[in-house]
Design an enzyme around this catalytic site. Structure first.
Site, short mmCIF file in Angstrom:
data_model
loop_
_atom_site.label_atom_id
_atom_site.label_comp_id
_atom_site.label_asym_id
_atom_site.label_seq_id
_atom_site.Cartn_x
_atom_site.Cartn_y
_atom_site.Cartn_z
N ASP A 185 12.98 -25.68 1.93
CA ASP A 185 11.93 -24.71 1.55
C ASP A 185 10.72 -25.32 0.85
OD1 ASP A 185 13.68 -22.86 2.52
OD2 ASP A 185 14.03 -21.82 0.63
N ASP A 408 23.62 -16.88 -1.59
CA ASP A 408 22.21 -17.29 -1.67
C ASP A 408 21.58 -16.90 -3.00
OD1 ASP A 408 22.07 -18.18 1.01
OD2 ASP A 408 21.93 -16.10 1.66
C1 BGC Z 1 21.99 -23.01 -4.24
C2 BGC Z 1 22.70 -24.30 -4.51
C3 BGC Z 1 23.88 -24.46 -3.57
C4 BGC Z 1 23.45 -24.27 -2.14
C5 BGC Z 1 24.61 -24.31 -1.17
C6 BGC Z 1 21.63 -22.89 -2.79
O1 BGC Z 1 21.10 -21.64 -2.54
O2 BGC Z 1 20.86 -22.91 -5.05
O3 BGC Z 1 23.14 -24.32 -5.84
O4 BGC Z 1 24.46 -25.73 -3.74
O5 BGC Z 1 22.79 -23.04 -1.99
O6 BGC Z 1 25.41 -23.19 -1.27
#
Ligand code: BGC
Length: 624
Positions: A185, A408
């Site tokens: 992103d 998420d």
């Molecule tokens: C989070 C991370 C996480 C990743 C995988 C992201 O949205 O901020 O902390 O490791 O997702 O699940």
């Protein structure tokens, strides 16, 4: 095919280099250099071709444990198939490198990867670099620990990238193919979200941080770098795609190795945009008042899916100077869109928006809905150079970057020490201006980003497309015919701002109650706005025997109807609503409660909509 950087020497050994310069022990570097020259395998064009990928044993164990609670033999077997799939390891903060309460560190995973490497078959280790200063500048759920300041950037370099590179450059890992997804992103935010002060502040640190990561990672020939390139519903318009390709080229040119510092791009990371829309294959097709691409859902963006987007982007990248060998990855961990709501043919409507909404498999309210989208399923299993993908998409592989089942973002405020905040895009009761003033469609009761979210995981497995084979057996060929795979929620897609919702009756396989009449109580509460409301229903078994399945029925006031429900199978006939237990919450011990809920529509709505009435559980009246 390709060719960038075939050299096998030049591996960077931070610790050794220090020793060598300090003591001038010529023998040390020579020994290491010759080991590297003979043992390390060369940098190849597509690291996934002919390779296996690393299966994260910690994530797999969590999935295995979910399977023991599946309450359904097919679902459990499908979950076990999922547990054997490779997923990426996210370095989402400095402490993730050494390991923290949320998981083992990088060394643990690299050592496990060595154990998984068998014979001469190459092994790809998917690693996510995700800790830029001012991270997630246009959202809140994955804000990070480092501020968008010079000091934040200095820490990114010395406390984050350098230690990762030190670990990776240990010669014992030289035969692992490390595929690094670089900073999801980040650069895409600089294309579309520069009106936001936070993104303006982050911009120089994103550019410099990505450059630094590329420079340091590309000191190792066994590392492959893939820059995050958002997804078709974000950058697909020419007015975004062109500037994005240019920005990627600009950043590449600032690196020590220029274009050779980037092996490829990865799209759809942690998103749920489909590969393609099988019933909307021609964006320019005329239906009713206009072209399909001009429908509300596509807003004139002709890239309906990721195949179109990677093909489009590849073309632009080559025009900017990237080599034709630049490879594409697509994260297919959650872009399946199967289950009972998947259309099986194109709509026959002559109204443009109805046609598009009835034909599309992507059932989000809006293509910008990124947080725990309700109804999504797992997509294609990870595989190299997928034969079914168009050649123009230039794919190296389908990969699972987002481990299915990890949230998420939280659907409410949850205090934490990771810098993460509450983003209302993750709140299913929120009507978001970023989604043309519609409800977010997020799955309720979500934990913090990155945390295990079992309710979502169940839906992802049930709604997978292609259907997940049960324990490695042949996939069921007709994914819509999965009667046990009813999602907890069956939103009829109502993509317009003021849905006149006809409740879906797709949740056909209402379980037959195995228990007799029930004594029960119900607590019902609802909060509304002009056109809709959210209702929570707490159901308690006040009888003396346990229920092994349940069926709650009630009557909605005139003008109200169910739009999307959760934690049960929801159907509506006239004003009568039935909520049958989901596969995992059918057992209700005496005194036990279950929380279910739904979003409804209402006409002449108020903030306190009149409540439902006439509750019965397995046919017996409940106290409410
Ligand atoms: C989070 C991370 C996480 C990743 C995988 C992201 O949205 O901020 O902390 O490791 O997702 O699940």
């Amino acid at each position: 095919m390709s060719t960038h950087g075939k050299k096998t020497v030049g591996r960077r050994l931070r610790a050794v280099a220090t020793v060598a310069t300090a003591t001038a022990l010529v023998a040390v570097p020579l020994t290491l250099a010759s080991t590297a020259a003979t043992a390390a395998e060369p940098h190849v064009d597509n690291p996934y071709a002919g390779a296996k990928q690393y299966v994260n044993p910690t994530w797999a164990a969590t999935v295995e444990s979910a399977a023991t609670r599946a309450g359904d033999a097919t679902l459990a077997a499908q979950m076990r198939t999922v547990a054997r799939q490779p997923t990426a390891v996210w370095m989402d903060r400095i402490s993730a490198i050494a390991g923290n309460a949320d998981g083992n560190g990088l060394k643990f995973h690299l050592d496990e990867a060595l154990k998984q490497k068998t014979g001469s078959t190459p092994l790809v280790f998917n690693l996510v670099i995700y800790n830029l200063p001012g991270r997630d500048c246009f959202a809140l759920a994955s804000n990070g620990e480092l501020p968008a300041t010079d000091a934040g950037l200095a820490r990114y370099k010395t406390e984050y990238i350098d230690p990762i590179v030190d670990l990776l450059s240990d010669p014992k890992y030289q035969d692992l193919r490390i595929s690094a997804t670089i900073e999801p992103d980040s650069l895409p935010n600089l294309i579309t979200n520069m009106s936001e002060a936070t993104c303006q502040q982050s911009a120089p640190y994103y550019r410099e941080g990505v450059k630094y990561a590329l420079d340091e990672l590309k000191t190792m020939d066994n590392v492959y770098t893939y820059i995050d390139a958002a997804h078709s519903g974000w950058l697909g318009w020419d007015t975004n795609a062109g500037p994005a390709a240019k920005l990627f080229a600009d950043v590449a040119k600032t690196t020590k190795k220029g274009f050779a510092s980037i092996d490829g791009f990865v799209t759809n990371t942690a998103n749920s945009t489909p590969l393609a829309e099988p019933f909307l294959t021609d964006p320019n097709k005329q239906v009713g008042s206009g072209q399909v691409r001009s429908a509300t859902f596509y807003e004139w963006n002709a890239d309906f899916g990721e195949h179109a987007w990677t093909a489009h982007l590849h073309r632009l990248l080559v025009a900017e100077g990237f080599p034709a060998s630049t490879g594409m990855l697509i994260d297919t961990s959650r872009n399946g869109w199967g289950g009972p709501n998947r259309p099986t043919a194109a709509s026959t409507s002559t109204d443009l928006n109805t046609y598009v909404n009835e034909s599309r498999i992507d059932k989000r309210v809006h293509r910008g809905a990124w947080c725990n989208p309700l109804g999504a399923g797992i997509g294609e299993l990870p595989k190299a150079t997928p034969a079914s993908a168009p050649a123009a998409a230039h794919l190296d592989a389908y990969v699972w970057i987002k481990p299915p089942g990890e949230s998420d973002g939280a659907s409410k405020e949850i205090p934490n020490d990771q810098g993460k905040s509450f983003d209302r895009m993750c709140d299913p009761t929120f009507v978001s201006p970023k989604l043309a003033n519609q409800l977010t469609g997020a799955t309720p009761d979500a934990p913090l980003a990155g945390q295990w979210f079992e309710a979502q995981f169940r839906t992802l497995v049930r709604n997978a497309f292609p259907v997940i084979p049960a324990n490695g057996t042949t996939p069921t060929p007709t994914p819509t015919a999965t009667p046990t795979a009813t999602p907890t929620v069956t939103p009829t897609v109502t993509p317009t701002a003021t849905p006149t919702v006809t409740p879906t009756a797709t949740a056909t396989p209402t379980p037959t109650p195995t228990s007799g009449p029930a004594a029960c109580s119900v607590r019902y509460s609802a909060n509304g706005w002009s056109t809709g409301f959210t209702a929570s229903v707490r159901l308690t078994n006040t009888g003396s025997s346990a229920l092994s399945s349940w069926n709650l029925r009630f009557t909605l006031p005139a003008g109200q109807s169910v739009q999307q429900g959760w934690s049960a199978q929801w159907t509506q006939s006239g004003q009568t609503v039935t909520a049958a237990n989901a596969a995992w919450n059918g057992t209700l011990a005496p005194g036990a409660s279950v929380e279910i809920g739904f979003n409804g529509s209402q006409t002449n709505g108020t903030s306190s909509p009149p409540p439902a009435s006439g509750f019965t559980l397995n046919g017996s009246p409940c106290a409410s």
